[in-house]
Structures are given as C-alpha cells and as structure tokens.
Write an enzyme that holds these catalytic residues in place. Structure first.
Site, PDB file in Angstrom:
ATOM      1  N   ARG A  82       7.438 -11.423  18.917  1.00 55.62           N
ATOM      2  CA  ARG A  82       7.198 -12.871  18.745  1.00 55.62           C
ATOM      3  C   ARG A  82       7.407 -13.506  20.106  1.00 55.62           C
ATOM      4  NH1 ARG A  82       9.295 -17.089  14.219  1.00 55.62           N
ATOM      5  NH2 ARG A  82       7.549 -16.061  13.197  1.00 55.62           N
ATOM      6  N   ARG A  89       5.525 -12.151   2.627  1.00 58.65           N
ATOM      7  CA  ARG A  89       5.666 -11.698   4.020  1.00 58.65           C
ATOM      8  C   ARG A  89       6.208 -10.271   4.036  1.00 58.65           C
ATOM      9  NH1 ARG A  89       6.330 -15.237   8.221  1.00 58.65           N
ATOM     10  NH2 ARG A  89       6.103 -13.338   9.452  1.00 58.65           N
TER      11      ARG A  89
HETATM   12  N1  NVA Z   1       3.261 -23.350  14.071  1.00 57.84           N
HETATM   13  C1  NVA Z   1       4.609 -22.932  13.821  1.00 57.84           C
HETATM   14  C2  NVA Z   1       4.663 -21.778  12.862  1.00 57.84           C
HETATM   15  C3  NVA Z   1       6.032 -21.308  12.504  1.00 57.84           C
HETATM   16  C4  NVA Z   1       6.020 -20.146  11.572  1.00 57.84           C
HETATM   17  C5  NVA Z   1       5.264 -22.540  15.147  1.00 57.84           C
HETATM   18  O1  NVA Z   1       4.604 -21.882  15.959  1.00 57.84           O
HETATM   19  O2  NVA Z   1       6.414 -22.912  15.376  1.00 57.84           O
HETATM   20  N1   CP Z   2       6.734 -18.460   8.745  1.00 59.65           N
HETATM   21  C1   CP Z   2       7.505 -17.834   9.665  1.00 59.65           C
HETATM   22  O1   CP Z   2       7.010 -17.069  10.492  1.00 59.65           O
HETATM   23  O2   CP Z   2       8.829 -18.087   9.564  1.00 59.65           O
HETATM   24  P1   CP Z   2       9.946 -17.733  10.652  1.00 59.65           P
HETATM   25  O3   CP Z   2       9.670 -18.569  11.864  1.00 59.65           O
HETATM   26  O4   CP Z   2      11.236 -18.095   9.976  1.00 59.65           O
HETATM   27  O5   CP Z   2       9.868 -16.273  10.973  1.00 59.65           O
END
Ligand code: NVA
Ligand code: CP
Length: 300
Positions: free
Chosen positions: A102, A287
């Site tokens: 991420r 998920r």
């Molecule tokens: N658009 C949001 C999604 C979080 C799951 C972000 O990138 O913070």
């Molecule tokens: N929706 C999602 O990706 O949640 P988190 O940011 O908590 O991982």
C-alpha cells in the site's frame, strides 16, 4: 495470474475465476472447512499508509490459508530511508513468496513487480484499489445475482476508488456512471477506454448519474495523503453527498457500497449509511474472501 497491480490488467474471465474461488473460500470458512492452500508460504505486507481492513484481512487471510504474514511499515523498512525499490524488490524476493504493498505512487508497485521475482499485490495506491473492487464485485454478484444490465454509480471524488470501479464495472459488463465535479474527474485514459464500451456515463449532475442505479457507491472526499486539502475539498464536494434525496432517483432496491472508512455527514448521511449497513459490512467482510482468492491465484 502473476500479480494484481491494477484491475484493468485482468480479463472478465480472470475476474470471474477470482470471484468463484472467493465464493468457495467464503463457503468453506462459514462451514468450518479448513483450506491450507498456502501452507508454509509467507506474505510481506508493506504499508506506507494507514489501514484497518486491508491489513487485518490480508494478515488473517494468510493465516487461514496456512501461511504467515509480515507487517512491514515504511517507518521500519529501509525503503523509508531511501533504499531504492529495485533493491528492496530483489532482496524481498529471496525471503518471501509474495508482497502486498500500500503506497502512494502506482509506479512503485509496478517497479516492485518489475524488479522482483515474486507476485506483487496492490493494496491501494493513489491511482487504484483493485483488492477493494474485487470485494465490491463479489458483494454485488452475491446480492444482485450477476452484473449484466446493472448500473453502478459512483458519487464524489474521481479518485483511486472511482478508477478501479470503472475498470472492474466495465470489464464485468455493467453500465458505470460517475458523478464527479469537473475539477476532480477520474483518470482520463481510463474514462476514454470505458467510453469505448458504450456503457460509461460521466456527468457532474449527481441526480442524472444516479438515475435508475442498481448500486450507489461513494468514498471520502479527502483520501490518505490529502489531509491538508480537506477544507478546500469539503467546499468542492459539498453537493456530492449520498442522501435520501439522491437515493430516491436510484432503483427502489438499489444497494449502497462504501469502501470505508466513512465520514457520515460528508459523502454519505448517517441515515443512508445505517439503512444500508448490512450491504456495506458484507462488502467489508468480502475483502477477506476476495483477497484470499487473489493470494491463492498469485501465490498458490
Ligand atoms: N480513497 C480512499 C480509500 C480508502 C480505502 C483513500 O485513498 O484514502
Ligand atoms: N477500504 C480499505 O481499504 O480500508 P483500510 O484503509 O482500512 O484498509
């Protein structure tokens, strides 16, 4: 499937295969049937941004598949002190069986896959969030019985979620509508590609976008990394709230999806959120099942 870098890389058939396996793993999990399909394997999880769902579902999912997962925060990794991704990729490939990452730049995920020799799974970038949308597609199929003929509407910021919903929704045969302000549209190349299907609608009028929708989707106005712009964004998106009035133009049996975390009173009212909470939390649960399917496909 070698990697999951973005949804647009997958064919309809590949997505269906992931969803079928996810349904099977969900059934087995609910019925106490063990499925140690990744016994002895290790997933490294690199997080350069916060997470609740992604971290917990990957970690516990890997455990349920008989393997183990390592949480690697960029505060602890040398990557946070400037070690190049191309070196990190080659080192981690010698220890691990897969990497979930991420981060901010999509290029970093692509580079990890390019220089490493193990599967790479995108756990969210500024560009896209493919794992989330696989869970969303799983939930839509579960609750609506399929995709053909459905209209999926996204309301709000043309962000990572909007991009992945366009890619996934169009590939699976849905009509996809986005109601985003002119200043915050999804990726132009993706919109161009989607328009070629003849099933893509882009209009800043959210009532037009949501008309007769089967699925109404929204996400936060300020994504991770955009915290400083929150005030400015709140002004831009003030008219982009999923409320009862908007839900009235959607189909009577329309479902609501939200990737979470949600900001009640901003992109969605507490009333709409709570009256669709079952669908939203089923989506969150999925998920786990969808990502287990992705890991088995990539690392099995
Ligand atoms: N658009 C949001 C999604 C979080 C799951 C972000 O990138 O913070
Ligand atoms: N929706 C999602 O990706 O949640 P988190 O940011 O908590 O991982």
């Amino acid at each position: 499937m070698k990697h999951l870098l973005k949804l647009k890389d997958l064919t309809k058939n590949e997505i269906n295969e992931v969803l079928n396996l996810a349904d099977q793993l969900k059934f087995e999990r609910k019925n106490g049937i063990a499925h140690p399909l990744l016994a002895g394997k290790t997933l490294g999880m690199i997080f350069q941004k916060s997470s609740t769902r992604t971290r917990v579902s990957f970690e516990t999912g890997m455990y349920q598949l008989g393997g183990s997962a390592l949480f690697l925060s960029n505060r602890d990794l040398q990557i946070g002190r400037g070690e190049p991704v191309m070196d990190t990729a080659r080192v981690l490939s010698r220890y691990l069986d897969g990497i979930m990452i991420r981060t901010f730049a999509q290029q970093e995920v692509e580079d990890l896959a390019r220089y490493g020799s193990i599967p790479v799974i995108n756990g969210l970038t500024d560009y896209c969030h493919p794992c989330q949308v696989l869970a969303d597609l799983m939930t839509i199929r579960e609750l609506k019985g399929g995709f053909e003929g459905l209209k999926l509407t996204f309301i709000g910021d043309g962000n990572n979620m909007a991009n992945s919903l366009i890619a996934g929704g169009i590939t699976m045969g849905m009509t996809v509508a986005v109601g985003c302000p002119e200043s915050h549209q999804p990726d132009p190349d993706l919109m161009k590609w989607a328009a070629e299907s003849g099933r893509f609608i882009c209009c800043p009028d959210i009532y037009e976008a949501a008309r007769d929708a089967d699925v109404v989707y929204t996400d936060v106005w300020a994504s991770m990394g955009q915290e400083q712009e929150a005030k400015e964004r709140a002004a831009v998106f003030a008219g982009y709230c999923v409320d009862d009035r908007l839900m009235q133009v959607a189909k009577k049996d329309a479902m609501v999806q939200h990737c979470l975390p949600a900001h009640r009173g901003e992109e969605i009212t507490a009333e709409v959120f709570e009256s669709h909470a079952d669908e939203i939390f089923e989506e969150a649960e999925n998920r786990l099942h969808a990502q287990k399917a992705v890991m088995v496909k990539c690392m099995g």
